[in-house]
Design a protein around this motif. Structure first.
Motif, PDB file in Angstrom:
ATOM      1  N   UNK A  26       1.091  -0.898   0.054  1.00 17.14           N
ATOM      2  CA  UNK A  26       0.197  -0.243  -0.047  1.00 17.14           C
ATOM      3  C   UNK A  26       0.907   1.014   0.068  1.00 17.14           C
ATOM      4  N   UNK A  27       2.318   0.711  -0.135  1.00 14.83           N
ATOM      5  CA  UNK A  27       3.394   2.719   0.488  1.00 14.83           C
ATOM      6  C   UNK A  27       4.033   2.026  -0.710  1.00 14.83           C
ATOM      7  N   UNK A  28       4.354   1.622  -1.770  1.00 18.29           N
ATOM      8  CA  UNK A  28       5.640   1.057  -2.377  1.00 18.29           C
ATOM      9  C   UNK A  28       5.209   2.470  -3.461  1.00 18.29           C
ATOM     10  N   UNK A  29       4.714   2.957  -3.454  1.00 19.18           N
ATOM     11  CA  UNK A  29       4.415   4.059  -4.574  1.00 19.18           C
ATOM     12  C   UNK A  29       4.007   5.053  -4.350  1.00 19.18           C
ATOM     13  N   UNK A  30       3.170   6.661  -4.640  1.00 21.84           N
ATOM     14  CA  UNK A  30       1.915   7.683  -4.236  1.00 21.84           C
ATOM     15  C   UNK A  30       0.721   7.178  -4.861  1.00 21.84           C
ATOM     16  N   UNK A  31       1.107   5.732  -5.985  1.00 14.65           N
ATOM     17  CA  UNK A  31      -0.385   4.999  -6.992  1.00 14.65           C
ATOM     18  C   UNK A  31      -0.824   4.655  -5.959  1.00 14.65           C
ATOM     19  N   UNK A  32      -0.402   3.539  -5.568  1.00 14.82           N
ATOM     20  CA  UNK A  32      -0.729   3.033  -3.914  1.00 14.82           C
ATOM     21  C   UNK A  32      -1.350   2.995  -3.282  1.00 14.82           C
ATOM     22  N   UNK A  33      -0.696   5.004  -2.660  1.00 15.06           N
ATOM     23  CA  UNK A  33      -1.287   5.571  -1.886  1.00 15.06           C
ATOM     24  C   UNK A  33      -2.745   6.086  -2.151  1.00 15.06           C
ATOM     25  N   UNK A  34      -2.729   6.178  -2.826  1.00 23.47           N
ATOM     26  CA  UNK A  34      -4.115   7.383  -3.568  1.00 23.47           C
ATOM     27  C   UNK A  34      -4.970   6.390  -3.752  1.00 23.47           C
ATOM     28  N   UNK A  35      -4.936   4.593  -4.160  1.00 22.49           N
ATOM     29  CA  UNK A  35      -5.685   4.007  -3.774  1.00 22.49           C
ATOM     30  C   UNK A  35      -6.171   3.751  -2.703  1.00 22.49           C
ATOM     31  N   UNK A  36      -5.539   3.766  -1.778  1.00 24.47           N
ATOM     32  CA  UNK A  36      -5.503   2.764  -0.552  1.00 24.47           C
ATOM     33  C   UNK A  36      -6.502   4.064   0.134  1.00 24.47           C
ATOM     34  N   UNK A  37      -6.311   5.619  -0.190  1.00 23.10           N
ATOM     35  CA  UNK A  37      -7.074   6.273   0.275  1.00 23.10           C
ATOM     36  C   UNK A  37      -8.437   6.602  -0.212  1.00 23.10           C
ATOM     37  N   UNK A  38      -8.711   6.427  -1.259  1.00 17.61           N
ATOM     38  CA  UNK A  38      -9.866   6.319  -2.316  1.00 17.61           C
ATOM     39  C   UNK A  38     -10.644   4.966  -1.429  1.00 17.61           C
ATOM     40  N   UNK A  39     -10.481   4.230  -0.888  1.00 13.38           N
ATOM     41  CA  UNK A  39     -10.808   3.191  -0.555  1.00 13.38           C
ATOM     42  C   UNK A  39     -11.298   2.938   0.576  1.00 13.38           C
ATOM     43  N   UNK A  40     -10.543   3.985   1.757  1.00  9.64           N
ATOM     44  CA  UNK A  40     -10.887   4.438   2.886  1.00  9.64           C
ATOM     45  C   UNK A  40     -12.077   5.390   2.998  1.00  9.64           C
ATOM     46  N   UNK A  41     -11.669   5.422   2.189  1.00  8.76           N
ATOM     47  CA  UNK A  41     -12.581   7.357   1.710  1.00  8.76           C
ATOM     48  C   UNK A  41     -14.256   6.722   1.480  1.00  8.76           C
ATOM     49  N   UNK A  42     -14.229   5.236   1.075  1.00 10.43           N
ATOM     50  CA  UNK A  42     -15.296   5.138   0.498  1.00 10.43           C
ATOM     51  C   UNK A  42     -15.815   4.152   1.630  1.00 10.43           C
ATOM     52  N   UNK A  43     -14.575   3.557   2.629  1.00 12.88           N
ATOM     53  CA  UNK A  43     -15.480   2.335   4.005  1.00 12.88           C
ATOM     54  C   UNK A  43     -15.481   3.210   4.952  1.00 12.88           C
ATOM     55  N   UNK A  44     -16.265   4.148   5.693  1.00 13.32           N
ATOM     56  CA  UNK A  44     -16.461   4.703   6.649  1.00 13.32           C
ATOM     57  C   UNK A  44     -15.858   3.277   7.819  1.00 13.32           C
ATOM     58  N   UNK A  45     -15.835   2.566   8.003  1.00 17.43           N
ATOM     59  CA  UNK A  45     -16.785   1.654   9.073  1.00 17.43           C
ATOM     60  C   UNK A  45     -14.501   0.908   8.792  1.00 17.43           C
ATOM     61  N   UNK A  46     -13.865   1.133   8.232  1.00 14.83           N
ATOM     62  CA  UNK A  46     -12.204   0.704   8.208  1.00 14.83           C
ATOM     63  C   UNK A  46     -11.644   1.660   8.339  1.00 14.83           C
ATOM     64  N   UNK A  47     -12.087   3.009   7.994  1.00 14.89           N
ATOM     65  CA  UNK A  47     -11.007   4.397   8.602  1.00 14.89           C
ATOM     66  C   UNK A  47     -11.902   4.463   9.674  1.00 14.89           C
ATOM     67  N   UNK A  48     -11.931   4.003  10.704  1.00 17.68           N
ATOM     68  CA  UNK A  48     -12.519   4.450  11.463  1.00 17.68           C
ATOM     69  C   UNK A  48     -12.121   3.750  13.330  1.00 17.68           C
ATOM     70  N   UNK A  49     -11.530   3.361  12.490  1.00 20.18           N
ATOM     71  CA  UNK A  49     -10.830   2.081  13.277  1.00 20.18           C
ATOM     72  C   UNK A  49      -9.548   3.157  14.258  1.00 20.18           C
ATOM     73  N   UNK A  50      -9.112   2.873  15.338  1.00 21.11           N
ATOM     74  CA  UNK A  50      -8.434   4.069  15.799  1.00 21.11           C
ATOM     75  C   UNK A  50      -6.790   3.157  16.338  1.00 21.11           C
ATOM     76  N   UNK A  51      -6.046   4.071  15.864  1.00 26.36           N
ATOM     77  CA  UNK A  51      -4.741   3.240  16.088  1.00 26.36           C
ATOM     78  C   UNK A  51      -3.658   4.339  16.173  1.00 26.36           C
ATOM     79  N   UNK A  52      -2.611   3.862  16.236  1.00 31.81           N
ATOM     80  CA  UNK A  52      -1.066   4.938  16.630  1.00 31.81           C
ATOM     81  C   UNK A  52      -0.111   5.521  15.610  1.00 31.81           C
ATOM     82  N   UNK A  53      -0.503   6.550  14.837  1.00 31.90           N
ATOM     83  CA  UNK A  53       1.285   6.420  13.900  1.00 31.90           C
ATOM     84  C   UNK A  53       2.242   4.890  14.570  1.00 31.90           C
ATOM     85  N   UNK A  54       2.197   4.983  15.650  1.00 29.07           N
ATOM     86  CA  UNK A  54       3.779   4.118  16.168  1.00 29.07           C
ATOM     87  C   UNK A  54       3.143   2.972  16.426  1.00 29.07           C
TER      88      UNK A  54
END
Length: 266
Positions: free
Chosen positions: A68-96
């Motif tokens: 998901x982080x190999x390049x900016x294309x992959x990151x953009x696709x991941x962002x798009x997926x998470x924006x469409x799936x609130x249940x996934x993007x709502x998971x709480x976690x820390x950067x570390x």
């Protein structure tokens, strides 16, 4: 397609300005970010904070993997997926925690060892031959700062990289651990290990800990390797000055880095 292109444009601007100091004029959407070290354990923290703030997306731990982080294309696709799936993007976690998860995707393991007084040491570990390399980071750096080295020797050399007391995912029960607290926890940690010799490898302020440990456990220390360190005549004065610098992170980064990283809220 237009939305994805807009996301990539934002990501290119951020990486170029914040991570490459404006030197990324040839940065493209398929530039290998991880392979070139543009995204590493430290820069990834600020990058994830930017994604959270700019795109209102919290990337869960299990999504922080190389694919998901190999390049900016992959990151953009991941962002798009998470924006469409609130249940996934709502998971709480820390950067570390997400940084540690990224290392696990390379085969490195995450371990936590409990210590007396409701304290614990967190580490990332590689499999391989003995004696173990015990990697002690600079003050304030997480265990994942050793990950480029660990990924290169995984399967060949056993390594244990530690989060210092009160940093990373280690817990020491206080917000302002002293040098004595760091040393005490480190000694308690070493006493939990099997009775094998270890190679201590330390950087910057971590070398002071490594040197003190080498003196106390000399029969078990096969070698001591220190880097990024200068001899200190007056340790108490040095520590007092470091505590004062901790109140001004910008000043600390100016002194600690040849090219200071950009300071963000994260």
């Amino acid at each position: 397609m237009k939305r994805s292109a807009a996301v990539i444009d934002c990501l290119v601007d951020y990486v170029n300005v914040q991570l490459l100091d404006g030197d990324g004029g040839d940065l493209k959407s398929d530039t290998p970010l991880l392979e070139l070290g543009i995204l590493d354990s430290l820069s990834m923290v600020s990058f994830l904070a930017y994604v959270d703030d700019r795109f209102l997306v919290k990337i869960p731990e299990n999504y922080v993997v190389p694919e998901h982080f190999s390049d900016l294309d992959s990151i953009a696709k991941l962002i798009s997926t998470l924006q469409k799936t609130d249940g996934i993007s709502a998971v709480k976690t820390s950067e570390l925690a997400r940084m540690v998860k990224l290392q696990e995707s390379y085969g490195l393991a995450s371990e936590r060892i409990g210590l007396p007084g409701n304290r614990s040491f967190h580490s990332i570990v590689t499999e391989g031959a003995s004696p173990s390399w015990l990697l002690i980071p600079a003050l304030g750096n997480p265990s994942t700062s050793w990950s480029p080295i660990m990924r290169n020797v995984h399967g060949q050399q056993k390594c244990v990289a530690l989060d210092l007391a009160g940093f990373g995912l280690s817990e020491c029960g206080k917000d302002d651990p002293t040098f004595g607290d760091h040393l005490e926890m480190m000694i308690q940690y070493i006493e939990t290990l099997e009775k094998e010799q270890v190679v201590l490898i330390a950087n910057s302020a971590g070398t002071m800990l490594a040197t003190a440990i080498a003196r106390q456990f000399s029969p078990r220390i096969k070698a001591l390797i220190i880097s990024g360190f200068g001899l200190i005549d007056d340790v108490p004065a040095w520590w007092s000055n470091l505590q004062q610098l901790s109140e001004s992170p910008d000043e600390f980064l100016k002194l600690a880095y040849y090219k200071p990283p950009k300071l963000t809220g994260a």
